[in-house]
Design an enzyme around this catalytic site. Sequence first.
Site, mmCIF file in Angstrom:
data_model
loop_
_atom_site.group_PDB
_atom_site.id
_atom_site.type_symbol
_atom_site.label_atom_id
_atom_site.label_comp_id
_atom_site.label_asym_id
_atom_site.label_seq_id
_atom_site.Cartn_x
_atom_site.Cartn_y
_atom_site.Cartn_z
ATOM 1 N N ALA A 66 25.540 74.092 34.584
ATOM 2 C CA ALA A 66 25.661 75.024 35.703
ATOM 3 C C ALA A 66 24.334 75.005 36.444
ATOM 4 O O ALA A 66 23.285 74.720 35.853
ATOM 5 C CB ALA A 66 25.963 76.421 35.178
ATOM 6 N N GLY A 111 27.242 73.429 31.189
ATOM 7 C CA GLY A 111 28.525 73.407 31.890
ATOM 8 C C GLY A 111 29.108 72.002 32.019
ATOM 9 O O GLY A 111 30.323 71.837 32.118
ATOM 10 N N GLU A 114 30.852 71.339 28.920
ATOM 11 C CA GLU A 114 32.031 72.223 28.921
ATOM 12 C C GLU A 114 33.156 71.668 29.806
ATOM 13 O O GLU A 114 34.326 71.776 29.463
ATOM 14 C CB GLU A 114 31.599 73.629 29.356
ATOM 15 C CG GLU A 114 30.723 74.286 28.286
ATOM 16 C CD GLU A 114 30.042 75.567 28.745
ATOM 17 O OE1 GLU A 114 29.371 75.545 29.799
ATOM 18 O OE2 GLU A 114 30.188 76.593 28.060
ATOM 19 N N GLU A 134 21.801 75.893 26.483
ATOM 20 C CA GLU A 134 21.627 77.259 27.004
ATOM 21 C C GLU A 134 20.660 78.079 26.160
ATOM 22 O O GLU A 134 19.914 78.910 26.690
ATOM 23 C CB GLU A 134 22.980 77.975 27.071
ATOM 24 C CG GLU A 134 23.901 77.489 28.173
ATOM 25 C CD GLU A 134 24.767 76.307 27.771
ATOM 26 O OE1 GLU A 134 24.517 75.697 26.699
ATOM 27 O OE2 GLU A 134 25.692 75.984 28.526
HETATM 28 N N1 CAA Z 1 20.621 73.243 37.537
HETATM 29 C C1 CAA Z 1 19.932 73.067 38.668
HETATM 30 N N2 CAA Z 1 19.202 71.977 38.928
HETATM 31 C C2 CAA Z 1 19.146 71.042 37.968
HETATM 32 C C3 CAA Z 1 19.822 71.168 36.756
HETATM 33 C C4 CAA Z 1 20.608 72.339 36.554
HETATM 34 N N3 CAA Z 1 21.328 72.534 35.450
HETATM 35 N N4 CAA Z 1 19.542 70.082 35.998
HETATM 36 C C5 CAA Z 1 18.727 69.312 36.726
HETATM 37 N N5 CAA Z 1 18.483 69.885 37.917
HETATM 38 C C6 CAA Z 1 17.654 69.374 39.013
HETATM 39 C C7 CAA Z 1 16.173 69.571 38.706
HETATM 40 O O1 CAA Z 1 15.775 70.875 39.062
HETATM 41 C C8 CAA Z 1 15.555 68.505 39.599
HETATM 42 O O2 CAA Z 1 15.557 68.997 40.921
HETATM 43 P P1 CAA Z 1 14.208 68.879 41.803
HETATM 44 O O3 CAA Z 1 13.977 67.413 41.939
HETATM 45 O O4 CAA Z 1 14.583 69.550 43.080
HETATM 46 O O5 CAA Z 1 13.151 69.567 41.026
HETATM 47 C C9 CAA Z 1 16.577 67.378 39.535
HETATM 48 O O6 CAA Z 1 17.800 67.953 39.106
HETATM 49 C C10 CAA Z 1 16.210 66.283 38.523
HETATM 50 O O7 CAA Z 1 15.994 66.919 37.282
HETATM 51 P P2 CAA Z 1 14.643 66.698 36.438
HETATM 52 O O8 CAA Z 1 13.494 66.422 37.331
HETATM 53 O O9 CAA Z 1 14.526 67.860 35.492
HETATM 54 O O10 CAA Z 1 15.023 65.372 35.664
HETATM 55 P P3 CAA Z 1 14.542 64.915 34.226
HETATM 56 O O11 CAA Z 1 14.991 63.514 34.053
HETATM 57 O O12 CAA Z 1 13.095 65.220 34.031
HETATM 58 O O13 CAA Z 1 15.373 65.859 33.190
HETATM 59 C C11 CAA Z 1 17.320 66.974 32.344
HETATM 60 C C12 CAA Z 1 16.773 65.779 33.149
HETATM 61 C C13 CAA Z 1 16.919 66.829 30.877
HETATM 62 C C14 CAA Z 1 18.840 66.955 32.467
HETATM 63 C C15 CAA Z 1 16.722 68.271 32.925
HETATM 64 O O14 CAA Z 1 16.939 68.278 34.328
HETATM 65 C C16 CAA Z 1 17.339 69.525 32.370
HETATM 66 O O15 CAA Z 1 16.986 69.932 31.273
HETATM 67 N N6 CAA Z 1 18.245 70.160 33.125
HETATM 68 C C17 CAA Z 1 18.848 71.429 32.719
HETATM 69 C C18 CAA Z 1 19.899 71.224 31.658
HETATM 70 C C19 CAA Z 1 20.454 72.576 31.232
HETATM 71 O O16 CAA Z 1 19.753 73.424 30.720
HETATM 72 N N7 CAA Z 1 21.772 72.765 31.439
HETATM 73 C C20 CAA Z 1 22.454 74.004 31.100
HETATM 74 C C21 CAA Z 1 22.520 74.902 32.297
HETATM 75 S S1 CAA Z 1 23.090 76.519 31.920
HETATM 76 C C22 CAA Z 1 24.780 76.365 31.819
HETATM 77 O O17 CAA Z 1 25.346 75.311 31.992
HETATM 78 C C23 CAA Z 1 25.499 77.649 31.467
HETATM 79 C C24 CAA Z 1 26.955 77.559 31.345
HETATM 80 O O18 CAA Z 1 27.501 77.274 30.307
HETATM 81 C C25 CAA Z 1 27.819 77.927 32.451
#
Ligand code: CAA
Length: 260
Positions: A66, A111, A114, A134
């Site tokens: 998400a 998500g 999911e 999460e």
């Molecule tokens: N939401 C918003 N933006 C996201 C994102 C997310 N879940 N995942 C990645 N992005 C964005 C980053 O902010 C970044 O944007 P900017 O260039 O504008 O800063 C871009 O995508 C590239 O990401 P990274 O620079 O972080 O890339 P990376 O290769 O260093 O890392 C990653 C990749 C490990 C996937 C890392 O981006 C990450 O940990 N993302 C979050 C994953 C996460 O926690 N997901 C769960 C979300 S909560 C959820 O899903 C709740 C639910 O059940 C409904």
Amino acid sequence: MNYNNLVYETDGPVATCTFNRPKALNALNTETMDELAHVISDFKSDNSLKVLILTGSGDRAFIAGADIKGMVGRPPLSARWLSEHGTKILRELETIGKPSIAAVNGFALGGGCEVAMACSIRLASTNALFGQPEINLGIIPGYGGTQRLARLVGAGRALEILMTGDPVNAEEAHRIGLVNKVCEPDALMDEARTLAGKLASKSKPAIELILQAVHGGLEGGLDEGLTLETEKFGLVYSTEDSQEGLSAFIEKRPADFQDR
Ligand code: CAA
């Protein structure tokens, strides 16, 4: 309809929905979820479509979760709505009565995992990475992750994935039953289309009854599930396809299903 965050295409009986926000690793904002709901509704109501493939654009992500930017600072009731909204959409996908295939081509986190778990079948490229991170954000999954992961891989493994937040690579995901098959990245979409073609060649009402029996049965105890299967077994005999399929076997010829 024009989508801002998805690409929706059809090819014969197979529809493909590609999550298309590569700069955010295809993270699911509210607009994307609303567009997904629209795709599901379109796919459901078009009788010529039999299988839906979901994948991500670019070569890094299926869906990285998400959209965290849209999750910060929400009051609890608004967070509850976010979860309810997404959960309803994914439940609709799961219970639509037509099969869906997740072609997971990279990160399938939060998500994203999911969405993949709400599909009927999951294919993964060797570079896919699954997880429910999460816990590392101080929250819990909100699109069905606690429920579907435990059902797919068992409570013990699910609890480990959910409570550590550690990612699971494609090979391990396959080993624990989270994905059905792992393929080379270049072969992923061909595999998904081949599988979709195979599912599309089956009797549509029989496929629908299998989906109803499996998902309906998972909701209750074994006895309820067995009764449900028996009811569906009787019902499938009301289709012309059942008579065609049985006769074709006896007559040593391929079945010619008409989806009725
Ligand atoms: N939401 C918003 N933006 C996201 C994102 C997310 N879940 N995942 C990645 N992005 C964005 C980053 O902010 C970044 O944007 P900017 O260039 O504008 O800063 C871009 O995508 C590239 O990401 P990274 O620079 O972080 O890339 P990376 O290769 O260093 O890392 C990653 C990749 C490990 C996937 C890392 O981006 C990450 O940990 N993302 C979050 C994953 C996460 O926690 N997901 C769960 C979300 S909560 C959820 O899903 C709740 C639910 O059940 C409904």
